[in-house]
Design an enzyme around this catalytic site. Structure first.
Site, PDB file in Angstrom:
ATOM      1  CB  SER A   1      12.910  21.550 -18.241  1.00 52.01           C
ATOM      2  OG  SER A   1      12.161  22.125 -17.177  1.00 52.01           O
TER       3      SER A   1
ATOM      4  CE  LYS B   1      30.820  14.783  -0.535  1.00 52.19           C
ATOM      5  NZ  LYS B   1      29.535  15.152   0.113  1.00 52.19           N
TER       6      LYS B   1
ATOM      7  CG  ASP C   1      20.362  21.217 -10.951  1.00 54.60           C
ATOM      8  OD1 ASP C   1      21.281  21.489 -11.746  1.00 54.60           O
ATOM      9  OD2 ASP C   1      20.567  20.749  -9.812  1.00 54.60           O
TER      10      ASP C   1
ATOM     11  CG  ASP D   1      17.936   8.654   1.770  1.00 56.94           C
ATOM     12  OD1 ASP D   1      19.068   8.938   1.324  1.00 56.94           O
ATOM     13  OD2 ASP D   1      17.580   8.932   2.920  1.00 56.94           O
ATOM     14  CG  HIS D   2      21.457  10.783  -2.807  1.00 56.90           C
ATOM     15  ND1 HIS D   2      20.822  11.863  -2.250  1.00 56.90           N
ATOM     16  CD2 HIS D   2      22.775  10.946  -2.525  1.00 56.90           C
ATOM     17  CE1 HIS D   2      21.706  12.635  -1.665  1.00 56.90           C
ATOM     18  NE2 HIS D   2      22.904  12.115  -1.808  1.00 56.90           N
TER      19      HIS D   2
ATOM     20  CG  HIS E   1      20.548  11.870   3.401  1.00 58.65           C
ATOM     21  ND1 HIS E   1      19.793  11.273   2.415  1.00 58.65           N
ATOM     22  CD2 HIS E   1      20.786  13.136   2.963  1.00 58.65           C
ATOM     23  CE1 HIS E   1      19.595  12.122   1.431  1.00 58.65           C
ATOM     24  NE2 HIS E   1      20.184  13.266   1.744  1.00 58.65           N
TER      25      HIS E   1
ATOM     26  CE  LYS F   1      26.091   9.325  -1.005  1.00 59.17           C
ATOM     27  NZ  LYS F   1      26.916   9.762  -2.144  1.00 59.17           N
TER      28      LYS F   1
ATOM     29  CD  GLU G   1      26.842  18.899   2.240  1.00 52.91           C
ATOM     30  OE1 GLU G   1      26.774  20.065   1.808  1.00 52.91           O
ATOM     31  OE2 GLU G   1      25.931  18.070   2.138  1.00 52.91           O
TER      32      GLU G   1
END
Length: 480
Positions: A15, A345, A17, A179-180, A242, A184, A218
């Site tokens: 449920s 960014k 985010d 690790d997103h 990262h 990439k 960022e």
């Protein structure tokens, strides 16, 4: 030709985010591409007492933020979604989950394959893994893969404890630590770029490289993540995972290797060779900062953000000089930095060559920039110019046809999970080395009281970050 995959996804924290913002849109892309079609189902679990119909409505609502497909297509996708209210500490709930998964496996002919996705707070990882094992959720005929989101611990001791709890229930080969950044496009392309460019690969060593710079900047502040940042800070949030994994991609040996075990051995060897830090070395080689308001006083300072202590000493900026004790990289500074409220960014790798590099056919003092986040369609810059327009003939980029440029990071990683490809995930041996290194920095900083805030919102960070490079005759390539 697209090969359809089959699996039952059990998403703990269904449920939340992360699930609605990243996982469900990525699964929808796979559904539209045919990789997921008829033989999959998603069980979302959380404490909320939702019905299947309400859960499906939330999924469709989340998709409308990213896609303009017809509602019929979205409803067809959502029919694969089911919900179970769940208490992670209640054994009976796991038995009910087991029965539901078995029922859906028969209904969708999912081949007894299970993906257990931890989209929940890390403190529950060990509990959930233990119950999956003890209540018999794992199947015997298909695969059982456990997916874990960061943060994986907050220091070496907690990471060891967490890993010990999880490894009692799942073997290392079945654990996928996400690790997103490893999903990439540019990070996945780095080995191909190195392997397909002999001159470039010949120059990737301490004879020809002056320094390598990694920037993850960022423009936003912590926004609604003040509570999380108070326990993490940018050192744990960005550098330990990262940035270290990006270094692993750019600096590991043998870029032509395709076998996951060889690739991870190279990364493990690299991280185990991190030059040992002393407390004095931390003072010399690492800088921390915390953002203030901007020059006009219009932006909130970090200490004014929600859920942040008025006297907080948590860093929102880190810059450092990371070095390795290897024959290939000894003496080469890997300058890293990451910060909130910087001018814009920017996620990039800058490889700065020295004046000897003409020995391998590259112009002296060349700078090659790999843009992790693509800007204006360009991925590689040479001395600040789009490489295709730079006149350099020593570098080539993989053809568009070889890589699906449309894939998002999570989409790419979910494909790898379904395929059993562990190349783009983090192994425990790598984490152990990086946590040990990061702990030395954190422990030193915890002994001192910094003079915060020490940089304006919208600036490049504290002045000490510039001095860090200047004292060795270097400078940041990306400089506002």
């Amino acid at each position: 030709m697209v090969t359809e995959k089959s699996a039952i996804f059990i998403i703990f924290g269904g449920s939340g985010d992360l699930a609605h913002r990243k996982l469900y849109p990525s699964l929808f892309r796979l559904y539209k591409s045919g990789i997921l079609k008829d033989h999959f189902a998603v069980i979302g679990t959380a404490r909320r007492p939702w019905s299947d119909d309400y859960f499906r409505e939330t999924v469709i609502t989340s998709l409308k933020d990213y896609f303009d497909d017809s509602e019929d297509i979205m409803k067809g996708f959502a029919k694969h979604f089911f919900y179970q209210s769940h208490d992670v500490n209640d054994s009976e709930h796991y038995i009910a989950l087991k029965n539901l998964a078995a029922k859906l496996d028969d209904q969708f002919e999912a081949g007894h394959n299970r993906v257990y996705y931890m989209a929940i707070a890390p403190r529950f990882f060990g509990t959930v893994a233990e119950h999956i094992n003890s209540e018999g959720l794992k199947t015997e005929d298909g695969y059982n893969r456990l997916v874990i989101e960061k943060p994986f611990g907050r220091d070496l001791d907690s990471a060891c404890e967490l890993n010990g709890n999880i490894s009692k229930a799942f073997p290392e080969d079945d654990i996928y630590r996400i690790d997103h950044y490893l999903g990439k496009e540019m990070i996945q392309d780095i080995p191909h770029i190195r392997a397909n460019n002999p001159k470039l690969e010949a120059a990737m060593n301490n004879k020809y490289v002056s320094n390598i710079q990694i920037t993850l900047a960022e423009s936003l502040g912590v926004e609604d993540r003040g509570g999380y940042y108070e326990t993490a800070g940018v050192l744990r949030d960005m550098v330990q995972n990262h940035i270290m994994q990006i270094i692993g991609a750019i600096a590991s040996d043998d870029p032509e290797a395709t076998d996951a075990k060889i690739i991870h051995k190279n990364k493990t060897d690299l991280f185990s060779s991190l030059k040992e830090l002393t407390p004095e070395g931390v003072d010399d080689d690492f800088v921390r900062g915390q953002y203030d308001t901007d020059q006009l006083g219009e932006e909130k300072a970090y200490r004014q953000e929600d859920n942040v202590a008025e006297d907080s000493n948590i860093e929102t900026f880190v810059a450092g000089n990371i070095q390795f004790d290897t024959e290939r990289w000894s003496g080469v500074p890997f300058y890293v930095r990451s910060g909130k409220r910087m001018p814009e960014k920017s996620s990039r790798i800058d490889i700065v060559f020295n004046d000897k590099v003409d020995e391998v056919g590259i112009k002296p003092n060349t700078v090659i920039t790999l843009l992790i986040e693509r800007v204006n369609g360009n991925s590689i810059l040479i001395n600040g110019i789009n490489y295709k327009e730079s006149g350099q003939d020593f570098i080539s980029f993989p053809e568009e046809a070889e890589f699906d440029k449309a894939r998002e990071a999570y989409e790419s990683l979910i494909i790898d999970i379904l395929s059993g490809n562990r190349v783009h995930f983090t192994l425990w041996d790598e984490l152990r080395s990086t946590w040990k290194y990061i702990d030395t920095i954190r422990n030193r900083w915890d002994e001192q009281t910094p003079d915060f805030p020490n940089y304006l919102s919208g600036s490049m960070g504290p002045d000490a970050a510039e001095i860090l490079l200047e004292r060795n005759g270097n400078s940041w390539v990306w400089d506002d």
